[in-house]
Design an enzyme around this catalytic site. Sequence first.
Site, PDB file in Angstrom:
ATOM      1  N   TYR A  51      41.634  -6.574  36.246  1.00 29.00           N
ATOM      2  CA  TYR A  51      41.070  -5.602  35.300  1.00 29.00           C
ATOM      3  C   TYR A  51      40.696  -6.267  33.977  1.00 29.00           C
ATOM      4  O   TYR A  51      39.954  -5.696  33.189  1.00 29.00           O
ATOM      5  CB  TYR A  51      42.046  -4.438  35.034  1.00 29.00           C
ATOM      6  CG  TYR A  51      42.264  -3.518  36.229  1.00 29.00           C
ATOM      7  CD1 TYR A  51      41.745  -3.831  37.477  1.00 29.00           C
ATOM      8  CD2 TYR A  51      42.994  -2.347  36.103  1.00 29.00           C
ATOM      9  CE1 TYR A  51      41.952  -3.005  38.573  1.00 29.00           C
ATOM     10  CE2 TYR A  51      43.206  -1.504  37.196  1.00 29.00           C
ATOM     11  CZ  TYR A  51      42.687  -1.852  38.431  1.00 29.00           C
ATOM     12  OH  TYR A  51      42.891  -1.018  39.495  1.00 29.00           O
ATOM     13  N   LYS A  73      50.028 -10.053  47.755  1.00 33.60           N
ATOM     14  CA  LYS A  73      49.209 -10.365  48.929  1.00 33.60           C
ATOM     15  C   LYS A  73      49.223 -11.879  49.052  1.00 33.60           C
ATOM     16  O   LYS A  73      48.193 -12.561  49.001  1.00 33.60           O
ATOM     17  CB  LYS A  73      47.795  -9.791  48.729  1.00 33.60           C
ATOM     18  CG  LYS A  73      46.903  -9.851  49.936  1.00 33.60           C
ATOM     19  CD  LYS A  73      47.270  -8.871  51.042  1.00 33.60           C
ATOM     20  CE  LYS A  73      46.417  -9.110  52.271  1.00 33.60           C
ATOM     21  NZ  LYS A  73      46.856  -8.321  53.448  1.00 33.60           N
ATOM     22  N   ASP A  81      49.701  -4.275  51.612  1.00 32.69           N
ATOM     23  CA  ASP A  81      49.243  -3.351  52.671  1.00 32.69           C
ATOM     24  C   ASP A  81      50.444  -2.740  53.388  1.00 32.69           C
ATOM     25  O   ASP A  81      50.490  -1.534  53.667  1.00 32.69           O
ATOM     26  CB  ASP A  81      48.275  -4.049  53.640  1.00 32.69           C
ATOM     27  CG  ASP A  81      48.709  -5.450  54.051  1.00 32.69           C
ATOM     28  OD1 ASP A  81      49.739  -5.946  53.543  1.00 32.69           O
ATOM     29  OD2 ASP A  81      48.017  -6.061  54.895  1.00 32.69           O
ATOM     30  N   ASP A 109      48.277  -0.011  40.100  1.00 30.72           N
ATOM     31  CA  ASP A 109      47.403   1.142  39.877  1.00 30.72           C
ATOM     32  C   ASP A 109      47.297   1.956  41.168  1.00 30.72           C
ATOM     33  O   ASP A 109      47.492   3.175  41.189  1.00 30.72           O
ATOM     34  CB  ASP A 109      46.017   0.631  39.434  1.00 30.72           C
ATOM     35  CG  ASP A 109      45.063   1.757  39.096  1.00 30.72           C
ATOM     36  OD1 ASP A 109      45.528   2.869  38.807  1.00 30.72           O
ATOM     37  OD2 ASP A 109      43.837   1.508  39.121  1.00 30.72           O
ATOM     38  N   ASP A 167      49.469   5.808  42.407  1.00 29.20           N
ATOM     39  CA  ASP A 167      48.862   7.091  42.795  1.00 29.20           C
ATOM     40  C   ASP A 167      49.467   7.567  44.119  1.00 29.20           C
ATOM     41  O   ASP A 167      49.794   8.747  44.280  1.00 29.20           O
ATOM     42  CB  ASP A 167      47.340   6.951  42.969  1.00 29.20           C
ATOM     43  CG  ASP A 167      46.575   7.275  41.693  1.00 29.20           C
ATOM     44  OD1 ASP A 167      47.096   6.978  40.601  1.00 29.20           O
ATOM     45  OD2 ASP A 167      45.454   7.822  41.789  1.00 29.20           O
TER      46      ASP A 167
HETATM   47  C1  IPM Z   1      45.609   4.487  35.435  1.00 28.84           C
HETATM   48  C2  IPM Z   1      44.114   4.667  35.494  1.00 28.84           C
HETATM   49  C3  IPM Z   1      43.472   3.572  34.686  1.00 28.84           C
HETATM   50  C4  IPM Z   1      43.903   2.248  35.244  1.00 28.84           C
HETATM   51  C5  IPM Z   1      41.937   3.650  34.617  1.00 28.84           C
HETATM   52  C6  IPM Z   1      41.472   4.972  34.050  1.00 28.84           C
HETATM   53  C7  IPM Z   1      41.338   2.492  33.883  1.00 28.84           C
HETATM   54  O1  IPM Z   1      43.689   4.671  36.813  1.00 28.84           O
HETATM   55  O2  IPM Z   1      46.156   4.498  34.322  1.00 28.84           O
HETATM   56  O3  IPM Z   1      46.210   4.325  36.483  1.00 28.84           O
HETATM   57  O4  IPM Z   1      43.363   1.798  36.243  1.00 28.84           O
HETATM   58  O5  IPM Z   1      44.831   1.662  34.726  1.00 28.84           O
HETATM   59 MG    MG Z   2      45.266   4.757  38.222  1.00 30.54          MG
END
Ligand code: IPM
Ligand code: MG
Length: 356
Positions: free
Chosen positions: A142, A191, A223, A247, A251
């Site tokens: 990133y 990985k 994975d 990241d 989620d």
């Molecule tokens: C998070 C979000 C951010 C990230 C984005 C919005 C840049 O997905 O905080 O997880 O990838 O860090």
């Molecule tokens: Mg995110």
Amino acid sequence: MKKKIGVIRGDCSSREIVAQTLRVLDAIAHKYGHEWEYVDVAMGGDAIDRYGNPLPDHELEKCLNCDAVLLGAVGGPKWEGLPGDQRPEKGLLALRKGMGLFSNLRPAKIWPQLADASPLKKIITDQGIDFVIVRELTGGVYFGQHETNEVAGVRQAIDYMPYDENEIRRIGKVGFETAMKRNKKLTLVDKANVLDTSRLWRSVLYEMAKDYPEVEFDVMFVDNCAMQICKNPSQFDVIVTENMFGDILSDEASEITGSIGMIPSSSLGEGTRGLYEPIHGSAPDIAGKNIVNPLACILSAAMMLRYSFGLEKEASAIEQATEAVLNEGWRTADMYTEGMKKAYCDQITDLLLEKL
Ligand code: IPM
Ligand code: MG
């Protein structure tokens, strides 16, 4: 206690959750005799609209002068067509970098009240889900160079993923120390069968493991980890991983706990000045309808009280009030299941305030 709090109201439905969170912070100040000075900071789409830049220097400067920063979420369809370096998300990355916040803690803990809302089978959720993802936040792909070119009429793009051993060591330390405070189990997710960066992470963390003999340390490919999080999440205590893997996995980890709308996060650097934000996005599709779940943002404020201000009692009060509201069967739309009581965004906050 007197504290200066940077407040980033964010974009789309973020503005609704931040407004509700400030009501909770005000109530805490009133009840426990604290004084918060809120400093409005523009970042993301809001800052693009006002200044043509997702994080102007003067806004970053404001954050650096605060004791902590509270954020909802940024981004939305309005800004989607912009070039990569001018998008709202770039503001967030620049803020994390500018504040030196390399360590992001994302707890994945099932609220027993919400087990029915988890997409996992009861036989799995009954084992309990309670782990923390320690995500490296200011390095890796990133923050590597991004390039898009055309070579002999063919478009190509490259994203670099750099890590040096010092960046790995400082987040590795957070991983081991977080594990020491919990159940003393740390899993490095990488990985390493493909990536050089992952092999460097492994070598650094194996070295560090010798200094933490009490921590049971293991490694897992990303994975496989994605699969294990839905198959057997109770095996995890602390996961430490690089930026992008963290990241993605966070989620997934949040959703199995019932709702991504319930997961707060803290981002810290070397000191106590942190950034606190829910892990979910700005949910443009439901903006302005008063149906977004404010609890992840409110729980992020609780983390701020605990980690930046050392106010454990106040932080627990918010968490207990949240639990009490859930116990009474109140749910926002994202976590609603049959037989529960549906609440709007401001309404669930009213209920929470009654419990405080
Ligand atoms: C998070 C979000 C951010 C990230 C984005 C919005 C840049 O997905 O905080 O997880 O990838 O860090
Ligand atoms: Mg995110």
